[in-house]
Motif scaffolding. Sequence first.
Motif, mmCIF file in Angstrom:
data_model
loop_
_atom_site.group_PDB
_atom_site.id
_atom_site.type_symbol
_atom_site.label_atom_id
_atom_site.label_comp_id
_atom_site.label_asym_id
_atom_site.label_seq_id
_atom_site.Cartn_x
_atom_site.Cartn_y
_atom_site.Cartn_z
ATOM 1 N N ALA A 1 -21.741 -41.623 27.483
ATOM 2 C CA ALA A 1 -20.529 -40.959 27.003
ATOM 3 C C ALA A 1 -20.923 -40.095 25.811
ATOM 4 C CB ALA A 1 -19.468 -41.971 26.595
ATOM 5 N N LEU A 2 -20.358 -38.914 25.715
ATOM 6 C CA LEU A 2 -20.636 -38.009 24.605
ATOM 7 C C LEU A 2 -19.438 -37.946 23.670
ATOM 8 C CD1 LEU A 2 -22.252 -34.949 26.463
ATOM 9 C CD2 LEU A 2 -23.378 -37.001 25.597
ATOM 10 N N VAL A 3 -19.703 -37.879 22.380
ATOM 11 C CA VAL A 3 -18.680 -37.576 21.388
ATOM 12 C C VAL A 3 -19.106 -36.279 20.731
ATOM 13 C CG1 VAL A 3 -17.549 -38.316 19.263
ATOM 14 C CG2 VAL A 3 -18.102 -40.000 21.030
ATOM 15 N N SER A 4 -18.373 -35.223 21.013
ATOM 16 C CA SER A 4 -18.848 -33.887 20.673
ATOM 17 C C SER A 4 -17.962 -33.185 19.665
ATOM 18 C CB SER A 4 -18.944 -33.032 21.946
ATOM 19 O OG SER A 4 -19.334 -31.718 21.628
ATOM 20 N N SER A 5 -18.559 -32.756 18.572
ATOM 21 C CA SER A 5 -17.912 -31.827 17.657
ATOM 22 C C SER A 5 -18.050 -30.422 18.246
ATOM 23 C CB SER A 5 -18.582 -31.894 16.286
ATOM 24 O OG SER A 5 -18.563 -33.199 15.767
ATOM 25 N N GLY A 6 -17.561 -29.440 17.521
ATOM 26 C CA GLY A 6 -17.820 -28.058 17.919
ATOM 27 C C GLY A 6 -16.606 -27.217 18.230
ATOM 28 N N SER A 7 -15.445 -27.831 18.489
ATOM 29 C CA SER A 7 -14.294 -27.021 18.897
ATOM 30 C C SER A 7 -13.821 -26.100 17.766
ATOM 31 C CB SER A 7 -13.151 -27.916 19.369
ATOM 32 O OG SER A 7 -12.715 -28.780 18.345
ATOM 33 N N ILE A 8 -13.738 -26.625 16.544
ATOM 34 C CA ILE A 8 -13.292 -25.787 15.427
ATOM 35 C C ILE A 8 -14.337 -24.731 15.111
ATOM 36 C CG2 ILE A 8 -12.725 -25.784 12.965
ATOM 37 C CD1 ILE A 8 -11.453 -28.528 13.343
ATOM 38 N N ALA A 9 -15.611 -25.116 15.120
ATOM 39 C CA ALA A 9 -16.683 -24.162 14.827
ATOM 40 C C ALA A 9 -16.705 -23.023 15.840
ATOM 41 C CB ALA A 9 -18.028 -24.879 14.811
ATOM 42 N N ASP B 1 -18.707 -38.944 13.432
ATOM 43 C CA ASP B 1 -19.602 -40.101 13.306
ATOM 44 C C ASP B 1 -18.790 -41.385 13.465
ATOM 45 O OD1 ASP B 1 -21.872 -38.522 12.766
ATOM 46 O OD2 ASP B 1 -21.384 -38.448 10.639
ATOM 47 N N ARG B 2 -17.694 -41.478 12.741
ATOM 48 C CA ARG B 2 -16.837 -42.663 12.823
ATOM 49 C C ARG B 2 -16.184 -42.772 14.193
ATOM 50 N NH1 ARG B 2 -12.629 -42.503 8.285
ATOM 51 N NH2 ARG B 2 -12.151 -44.580 9.087
ATOM 52 N N LEU B 3 -15.772 -41.635 14.745
ATOM 53 C CA LEU B 3 -15.175 -41.650 16.082
ATOM 54 C C LEU B 3 -16.184 -42.163 17.104
ATOM 55 C CD1 LEU B 3 -13.006 -41.016 18.164
ATOM 56 C CD2 LEU B 3 -13.753 -38.625 18.135
ATOM 57 N N ALA B 4 -17.430 -41.713 16.995
ATOM 58 C CA ALA B 4 -18.463 -42.144 17.945
ATOM 59 C C ALA B 4 -18.684 -43.647 17.857
ATOM 60 C CB ALA B 4 -19.770 -41.405 17.668
ATOM 61 N N ALA B 5 -18.698 -44.191 16.647
ATOM 62 C CA ALA B 5 -18.874 -45.633 16.480
ATOM 63 C C ALA B 5 -17.693 -46.393 17.075
ATOM 64 C CB ALA B 5 -19.038 -45.980 15.005
ATOM 65 N N VAL C 1 -23.508 -40.859 22.685
ATOM 66 C CA VAL C 1 -24.268 -39.856 21.941
ATOM 67 C C VAL C 1 -23.287 -38.971 21.189
ATOM 68 C CG1 VAL C 1 -25.942 -37.982 22.062
ATOM 69 C CG2 VAL C 1 -26.043 -39.857 23.726
ATOM 70 N N LYS C 2 -23.451 -38.905 19.864
ATOM 71 C CA LYS C 2 -22.621 -38.030 19.052
ATOM 72 C C LYS C 2 -23.372 -36.732 18.765
ATOM 73 C CE LYS C 2 -21.226 -36.305 14.882
ATOM 74 N NZ LYS C 2 -22.000 -35.609 13.815
ATOM 75 N N LEU D 1 -18.816 -38.302 33.264
ATOM 76 C CA LEU D 1 -19.319 -38.217 31.893
ATOM 77 C C LEU D 1 -18.142 -37.945 30.960
ATOM 78 C CD1 LEU D 1 -21.672 -37.928 29.786
ATOM 79 C CD2 LEU D 1 -21.652 -35.473 30.335
ATOM 80 N N PRO D 2 -17.648 -38.960 30.230
ATOM 81 C CA PRO D 2 -16.576 -38.700 29.259
ATOM 82 C C PRO D 2 -17.123 -37.902 28.077
ATOM 83 C CG PRO D 2 -16.750 -41.049 29.795
ATOM 84 C CD PRO D 2 -17.993 -40.389 30.296
ATOM 85 N N ILE D 3 -16.403 -36.851 27.716
ATOM 86 C CA ILE D 3 -16.754 -36.052 26.538
ATOM 87 C C ILE D 3 -15.574 -36.167 25.584
ATOM 88 C CG2 ILE D 3 -17.379 -33.776 25.666
ATOM 89 C CD1 ILE D 3 -18.384 -33.175 28.554
ATOM 90 N N VAL D 4 -15.775 -36.929 24.521
ATOM 91 C CA VAL D 4 -14.695 -37.302 23.618
ATOM 92 C C VAL D 4 -14.746 -36.434 22.369
ATOM 93 C CG1 VAL D 4 -13.611 -39.220 22.376
ATOM 94 C CG2 VAL D 4 -14.947 -39.670 24.456
ATOM 95 N N ASN D 5 -13.576 -36.027 21.910
ATOM 96 C CA ASN D 5 -13.479 -35.326 20.638
ATOM 97 C C ASN D 5 -12.186 -35.758 19.963
ATOM 98 O OD1 ASN D 5 -13.951 -33.644 18.473
ATOM 99 N ND2 ASN D 5 -13.884 -31.738 19.635
ATOM 100 N N GLU D 6 -12.145 -35.615 18.650
ATOM 101 C CA GLU D 6 -10.890 -35.862 17.959
ATOM 102 C C GLU D 6 -9.905 -34.778 18.350
ATOM 103 O OE1 GLU D 6 -9.277 -37.399 13.702
ATOM 104 O OE2 GLU D 6 -11.278 -36.555 13.810
ATOM 105 N N ASN D 7 -8.650 -35.155 18.522
ATOM 106 C CA ASN D 7 -7.633 -34.199 18.947
ATOM 107 C C ASN D 7 -7.206 -33.354 17.755
ATOM 108 O OD1 ASN D 7 -5.709 -32.779 20.308
ATOM 109 N ND2 ASN D 7 -4.582 -34.551 21.056
ATOM 110 N N ASP D 8 -8.071 -32.418 17.378
ATOM 111 C CA ASP D 8 -7.855 -31.624 16.166
ATOM 112 C C ASP D 8 -6.664 -30.696 16.261
ATOM 113 O OD1 ASP D 8 -10.050 -32.419 14.409
ATOM 114 O OD2 ASP D 8 -11.369 -31.540 15.910
#
Length: 368
Positions: free
Chosen positions: A50-58, A154-158, A12-13, A134-141
């Motif tokens: 597994a979650l792919v979560s944005s939000g850290s920068i925001a 979106d691409r990371l989640a795919a 889930v992204k 529960l893995p919570i994945v994010n790009e290592n910004d």
Amino acid sequence: MASLTTARRLVVKIGSALLVDRDTGDLRADWLRGLAEDVAWLNAAGVQVALVSSGSIALGRGVLGLPATDLALEQSQAAAAVGQIRLARAYEEVMTPHGITTAQVLMTLEDSRDRRRYLNSRATLEQLLSLGALPIVNENDTVATDEIRFGDNDRLAAQIAATIGADTLVLLSDVDGFYSANPSDDPNATRYDVIDQITPEIEKMAGDAGSGLSKGGMKTKLMAAKTATAAGCAMAICHGAALRPLQALDTGANATWFTATLDPQAARKRWIAAMKPLGTVTLDAGAARALSLGNSLLPAGVHAVNGAFGRGDPVAISDQNGHQMGIGLSRYTADETKKIKGHQSAEIEGLLGYPGRAALIHRDDMAL
């Protein structure tokens, strides 16, 4: 489409606009608690999530007082560093009451591009899921530069869906599906319920509009759909604002589903089979029989090793008659394989001087 509860493995992204209030910069705690209920509901049905979560920068930009506009790279990295720790804590707080253990996984594009790092990422995620976490994945910004970025989640989640062999990917977004045109600009735009094939005509319909807080537009979602469906994973784009967004999708909320023609395992096998082997491992008769029954290749069954290959590289698998049985991704280099061939897995640490994995080639990384 079938119920989400029938999925074996679901990614889930989650977009920034769903997690973070646009005006205040604060986390939307009620929404996150609803998502936790959805994850618990799916886990109870036997679905690995597994979650792919944005939000850290925001999140971080509000804490640091940075503007809600495009940031310089170093500002984005600073905001991510501050926001990521808050985001991880928030997920832990909402999941713990449901007995769900959370795990933070930060990745860059290099982790999927390099085969060795790809296999390490896959092994880590597989282990977390097998342990019920529960893995919570994010790009290592905090460290990623433009050259090593996925560019959007979106691409990371795919890519994560393809990496772990997920059969379903859901992009929770601020749009309720894929439209023939931007519905904000064109009142005649129509939403697709199902897309079985991403044709050039479909690609022309994708626009670039993002939401402001999120980076991705419809083009990136279409790119994600291509990656996911090629890996045997069906993908949905749906509006995620409901307090129980996954349950809402499951009960008929608007969405566009991109169908996959292969199952994830078959798609992965086809990908491996198309690789050019960089070496050969020759098996004894017992190992050849074991592989034909669907087992992994253990070092004890290897009779000879040829070629110069590294960890994660494709190697041909041959029997003693010289017949190529298939191709697999090696978990050891050629030099390491020569040292451990013919030996039991329990002897690997003594032979190499460090612990290793029991299998030389795991059955999931093998196309026969």
